[in-house]
Write an enzyme that holds these catalytic residues in place. Structure first.
Site, PDB file in Angstrom:
ATOM      1  N   ASP A  87      -1.440   6.495   6.693  1.00 22.88           N
ATOM      2  CA  ASP A  87      -2.505   5.572   6.303  1.00 22.88           C
ATOM      3  C   ASP A  87      -2.636   4.563   7.437  1.00 22.88           C
ATOM      4  OD1 ASP A  87      -4.162   3.609   5.312  1.00 22.88           O
ATOM      5  OD2 ASP A  87      -2.977   3.198   3.514  1.00 22.88           O
TER       6      ASP A  87
ATOM      7  N   LYS B  52     -12.288  -2.186   8.403  1.00 18.39           N
ATOM      8  CA  LYS B  52     -11.436  -3.116   9.155  1.00 18.39           C
ATOM      9  C   LYS B  52     -11.708  -3.010  10.658  1.00 18.39           C
ATOM     10  CE  LYS B  52      -8.041  -2.529   5.481  1.00 18.39           C
ATOM     11  NZ  LYS B  52      -8.202  -3.812   4.787  1.00 18.39           N
TER      12      LYS B  52
ATOM     13  N   TRP C  50       0.822  -1.204   0.000  1.00 17.49           N
ATOM     14  CA  TRP C  50       0.000   0.000   0.000  1.00 17.49           C
ATOM     15  C   TRP C  50       0.859   1.259   0.000  1.00 17.49           C
ATOM     16  CZ3 TRP C  50      -4.247  -1.198  -1.945  1.00 17.49           C
ATOM     17  CH2 TRP C  50      -4.872  -2.404  -1.644  1.00 17.49           C
TER      18      TRP C  50
END
Length: 363
Positions: free
Chosen positions: A175, A199, A105
Site C-alpha cells: 500500500d 495524495k 492502515w
C-alpha cells in the site's frame, strides 16, 4: 478568500497549481472539442489516448518493465484491503498471507484480509505505539505464504519504510498510497503496488493498481468480474465507466513530475522540505515528534504539543494565517503536516516561522 492557502491535509491533498490551471483552461472544451473530459465518452478515441498516456506516465516514472500492468480502479485504497485477499486468498482455502503492520492502515488491511481467509500478522509495532518500522532482518515470513503485505508510509502515525521490502521469493504487495511517486523505488521487488490518487497522483476517486503478470495469473477465477484484477486488465481499466476526470488529472500530474526532473528530483525536493520541518521539531522542547528518527515519514510529519488545548489553539491560529489541514487524524489527535509532492517549500517555511512564534507566546 481568493488567495490559495497552504493545504497540509493528508488527502485529498494539495495539487500542483500548474495542473489545476491546465485543467481549468480545458474545463469547458477539452482540446477544442466543445466538451469537458467529464462529458465525453470513455470509449472515444480522445479518452482512450488520455487513459493510455496516464498509464504510460506512471510506467515511465517508475521504470516499469513490460510485465507490469497499470490499472485504474475505484473504491479507494481501502477497497483494496478486501480486493487483494479476495483475488489471492480465496483461490485456495489452504492459502495464507503475511502482514507487516506498522500503523493504522496496516491494521485495517490485515483485518479485512481475515474476512476472506488466513492472514497472519507476522510483525507489528503496535505495542510501542507505531513509532518505528522493522529492519529487513527482523522479518520472518512463512515460507508458504501467498503474499506479504505492508504499508510503505503510514499517514496517521507519520511512519515510513526507508527501504524496499524483499519478500525472499514471496510476492510483495504494498500500500503506497501516501508516498507513491515521491521517490525512486526498486519496482521489481513488488508484485503489486496500490495507491489512492488523492495524495501524490491526482484527485480522489481513482485507485492505481500496478500488478505484475505472474501475480495476475494467480487471480481467483471464480470472482465476479467487478472484483477481479484480470477483468480490469483485460478491459484496460474500462470494465465499467472509469473516473475520466481523475485519470485525466493523473496524466497531467505525471507530466508535471517529469518536468520537475522525475522521481530523483522529487525525492531531493521532498527530503529538503521534511528536513526543514524536522529540524524545527528537534530544536524545540515544546513540540514532540511522534516517529522514531530513523522511521520519520517524508510525507506526513506528526507531532504533539504539551496539551490538547494548545493543539486546538495551534490549529485555529494557523488557519487564521492560511495554514490549513494541520489537525491530526481523529483517531490519534495531535498535529500532522502532510507535505506531499505538490506542497511547496514556502509553505513549510511559513509553518516553521509560525511554530517558533507560537512557542514564544505559549511555551
Amino acid at each position: 478568500m481568493t488567495e490559495r492557502v497552504f493545504n497540509f491535509s493528508a488527502g485529498p491533498a494539495t495539487m500542483p497549481t500548474e495542473v489545476l490551471a491546465k485543467a481549468q483552461a480545458e474545463l469547458l472544451s477539452l482540446q477544442g472539442i466543445g466538451m469537458s473530459v467529464m462529458e465525453i465518452s470513455h470509449r472515444s478515441e480522445i479518452f482512450e489516448k488520455i487513459n493510455h498516456d496516464a498509464q504510460r506516465g506512471i510506467k515511465d516514472l517508475l521504470g516499469l518493465p513490460n510485465n507490469y500492468q497499470v490499472l485504474f480502479l475505484q473504491g479507494g485504497a481501502t477497497f483494496q484491503f478486501l480486493m487483494i485477499p479476495m483475488n489471492f486468498l480465496q483461490a485456495d482455502e489452504r492459502a495464507a498471507a503475511n502482514y507487516v503492520v506498522t500503523g493504522t492502515w496496516g491494521v485495517k488491511a490485515a483485518a479485512e484480509a481475515r474476512r476472506c481467509g488466513t492472514a497472519r500478522t507476522i510483525f507489528s509495532t503496535a505495542e510501542s505505539g507505531f513509532k518505528s518500522v522493522p529492519a529487513q532482518s527482523e522479518l520472518r515470513f512463512n515460507p508458504d505464504a501467498t503474499y506479504v503485505h505492508f504499508t510503505s508510509n503510514e499517514t496517521i502515525e507519520g511512519i515510513e519504510f526507508k527501504y524496499d521490502l524483499d519478500g525472499g521469493g514471496i510476492p510483495v504487495i504494498c500500500d503506497a498510497s501516501s508516498n507513491i511517486l515521491s521517490k525512486p523505488i526498486d519496482v521489481e521487488k513488488y508484485s503489486l503496488i496500490y495507491a489512492g490518487a488523492q495524495k501524490n497522483l491526482g484527485p480522489s476517486g481513482v485507485t492505481v493498481v500496478i500488478i505484475r503478470d505472474d501475480l495476475l495469473a494467480k487471480v481467483n477465477s471464480n470472482l465476479p468480474s467487478m472484483l477481479s484484477y484480470q477483468s480490469f486488465a483485460k478491459h484496460n481499466s474500462m470494465l465499467n465507466t472509469p473516473n475520466t476526470w481523475g485519470i485525466y488529472l493523473i496524466n497531467f500530474v505525471c507530466e508535471w513530475i517529469k518536468e520537475k526532473g522525475g522521481l530523483v528530483a522529487m525525492q531531493t525536493i521532498n527530503e529538503t522540505k521534511a528536513r526543514v520541518l524536522y529540524d524545527a521539531l528537534d530544536a524545540s522542547s515544546f513540540y514532540r515528534g511522534h516517529a522514531d528518527s530513523e522511521a520519520r515519514s517524508t510525507m506526513n510529519v506528526t507531532f504533539r504539543l504539551p496539551t490538547e488545548e494548545l493543539e486546538k489553539k495551534f490549529c485555529a491560529d494557523a488557519l487564521e494565517i492560511g495554514l490549513d489541514g494541520l489537525k491530526g487524524h481523529r483517531s490519534v489527535g495531535g498535529i500532522r503536516a502532510s507535505i506531499y509532492n505538490a506542497f511547496p517549500l514556502a509553505g513549510v517555511e511559513k509553518l516553521v516561522e509560525f511554530m517558533r512564534e507560537f512557542e514564544r507566546q505559549n511555551g
